[in-house]
Write a protein that holds these residues in place. Structure first.
Motif, short mmCIF file in Angstrom:
data_model
loop_
_atom_site.label_atom_id
_atom_site.label_comp_id
_atom_site.label_asym_id
_atom_site.label_seq_id
_atom_site.Cartn_x
_atom_site.Cartn_y
_atom_site.Cartn_z
N ARG A 89 -52.34 -6.57 -1.22
CA ARG A 89 -53.65 -6.05 -0.85
C ARG A 89 -54.67 -6.37 -1.94
NH1 ARG A 89 -50.27 -1.41 0.93
NH2 ARG A 89 -50.56 -1.22 3.19
N GLY A 90 -55.93 -6.27 -1.56
CA GLY A 90 -56.99 -6.40 -2.54
C GLY A 90 -58.19 -7.09 -1.97
N LYS A 91 -59.30 -6.91 -2.65
CA LYS A 91 -60.56 -7.53 -2.27
C LYS A 91 -60.96 -8.47 -3.39
CE LYS A 91 -63.53 -5.32 0.23
NZ LYS A 91 -63.72 -6.14 1.42
N LEU A 92 -61.06 -9.76 -3.05
CA LEU A 92 -61.47 -10.76 -4.02
C LEU A 92 -62.90 -10.47 -4.45
CD1 LEU A 92 -59.53 -13.19 -4.82
CD2 LEU A 92 -58.94 -12.04 -2.70
N GLY A 93 -63.13 -10.52 -5.76
CA GLY A 93 -64.44 -10.22 -6.30
C GLY A 93 -64.58 -8.77 -6.72
N ALA A 94 -63.59 -7.94 -6.39
CA ALA A 94 -63.63 -6.53 -6.79
C ALA A 94 -62.39 -6.18 -7.61
CB ALA A 94 -63.76 -5.62 -5.58
N ASP A 95 -61.22 -6.24 -6.97
CA ASP A 95 -60.01 -5.84 -7.68
C ASP A 95 -58.93 -6.92 -7.71
OD1 ASP A 95 -59.16 -3.51 -4.98
OD2 ASP A 95 -59.31 -5.68 -4.99
N THR A 96 -59.25 -8.10 -7.26
CA THR A 96 -58.32 -9.23 -7.30
C THR A 96 -59.09 -10.47 -7.73
OG1 THR A 96 -57.05 -8.26 -5.48
CG2 THR A 96 -56.66 -10.57 -5.93
N ASP A 97 -58.49 -11.27 -8.63
CA ASP A 97 -59.15 -12.48 -9.09
C ASP A 97 -58.67 -13.69 -8.29
OD1 ASP A 97 -56.61 -13.04 -10.13
OD2 ASP A 97 -57.22 -12.83 -12.21
N VAL A 98 -59.26 -14.86 -8.57
CA VAL A 98 -58.92 -16.08 -7.83
C VAL A 98 -57.43 -16.39 -7.92
CG1 VAL A 98 -59.26 -18.59 -7.74
CG2 VAL A 98 -61.24 -17.08 -7.95
N GLU A 99 -56.85 -16.25 -9.11
CA GLU A 99 -55.42 -16.56 -9.26
C GLU A 99 -54.57 -15.62 -8.42
OE1 GLU A 99 -57.58 -16.22 -11.91
OE2 GLU A 99 -57.77 -18.38 -12.23
N GLY A 100 -54.91 -14.35 -8.38
CA GLY A 100 -54.18 -13.41 -7.52
C GLY A 100 -54.35 -13.75 -6.05
N GLY A 101 -55.55 -14.18 -5.69
CA GLY A 101 -55.80 -14.61 -4.31
C GLY A 101 -55.00 -15.85 -3.95
N GLN A 102 -54.89 -16.79 -4.90
CA GLN A 102 -54.10 -18.00 -4.65
C GLN A 102 -52.63 -17.65 -4.44
OE1 GLN A 102 -55.24 -20.20 -8.15
NE2 GLN A 102 -56.73 -21.43 -7.02
N ALA A 103 -52.12 -16.72 -5.23
CA ALA A 103 -50.74 -16.28 -5.06
C ALA A 103 -50.55 -15.63 -3.68
CB ALA A 103 -50.34 -15.31 -6.18
N ALA A 104 -51.54 -14.85 -3.25
CA ALA A 104 -51.47 -14.23 -1.93
C ALA A 104 -51.49 -15.30 -0.84
CB ALA A 104 -52.63 -13.25 -1.75
N ALA A 105 -52.34 -16.31 -1.00
CA ALA A 105 -52.43 -17.39 -0.02
C ALA A 105 -51.13 -18.19 0.04
CB ALA A 105 -53.60 -18.31 -0.35
N LYS A 106 -50.46 -18.31 -1.09
CA LYS A 106 -49.18 -19.01 -1.13
C LYS A 106 -48.15 -18.28 -0.26
CE LYS A 106 -45.61 -20.58 -4.35
NZ LYS A 106 -45.21 -20.69 -5.78
N THR A 107 -48.16 -16.96 -0.29
CA THR A 107 -47.21 -16.21 0.56
C THR A 107 -47.53 -16.42 2.04
OG1 THR A 107 -48.42 -14.08 0.62
CG2 THR A 107 -46.89 -14.45 -1.25
N CYS A 108 -48.81 -16.59 2.36
CA CYS A 108 -49.18 -16.89 3.75
C CYS A 108 -48.60 -18.24 4.16
CB CYS A 108 -50.70 -16.91 3.92
SG CYS A 108 -51.52 -15.32 3.67
#
Length: 154
Positions: free
Chosen positions: A51-70
């Motif tokens: 979970r998380g909102k990019l730009g608030a509590d998650t950074d680009v690297e965390g978002g990339q890791a999330a996208a990798k799981t997708c």
């Protein structure tokens, strides 16, 4: 079944999750001719939802890791659609990605690279695809990323 793509997954140190089951009244994928349309796969791993909102509590690297799981879930659905044989994948055609982000966050494409880069690593040139990477005010269950895909199969 073990083939070239399974070997590549192993070389990359990746293992696929079980193909996630739908959470509502839809199917995880539809095959029409040589195309497989995979429903949106949300960011989750063995520890649960990412979970998380990019730009608030998650950074680009965390978002990339999330996208990798997708990406891993997309491949898992694709394996199921191909009766276990990922070598039947001819091409990744198109991704549509939704990034849970603040109104001022503009790095959605960088986040979605987590998925795109993994698909190219796994499928080689056949993994190169068209895509959209858009912001969403929120996503189901508060996840960081959701990605759907269209694949050509033999």
């Amino acid at each position: 079944m073990t083939g070239t793509i399974d070997a590549r997954l192993s070389e990359l140190g990746l293992s696929l999750p079980d193909a996630p089951t739908p959470a509502a009244n839809y199917v995880p994928f539809v095959r029409s001719g040589s195309l497989v349309f995979v429903s949106g796969q949300i960011s989750q791993d063995a520890n649960g939802l990412i979970r998380g909102k990019l730009g608030a509590d998650t950074d680009v690297e965390g978002g990339q890791a999330a996208a990798k799981t997708c990406a891993l879930s997309l491949i898992a659905q694709l394996r199921k659609a191909c009766d276990g044989d990922l070598d039947r994948v001819v091409r990744v055609v198109k991704l549509t990605a939704f990034v849970n982000s603040t109104p001022d966050f503009t790095d959605q494409p960088k986040v979605v690279n987590g998925c795109s880069d993994l698909l190219v690593a796994v499928f080689g040139d056949a993994g190169k695809h068209a895509r959209s990477a858009v912001s969403a005010a929120s996503l189901p269950l508060g996840v960081a990323v959701e990605i759907e895909g269209i694949f050509e199969v033999a």
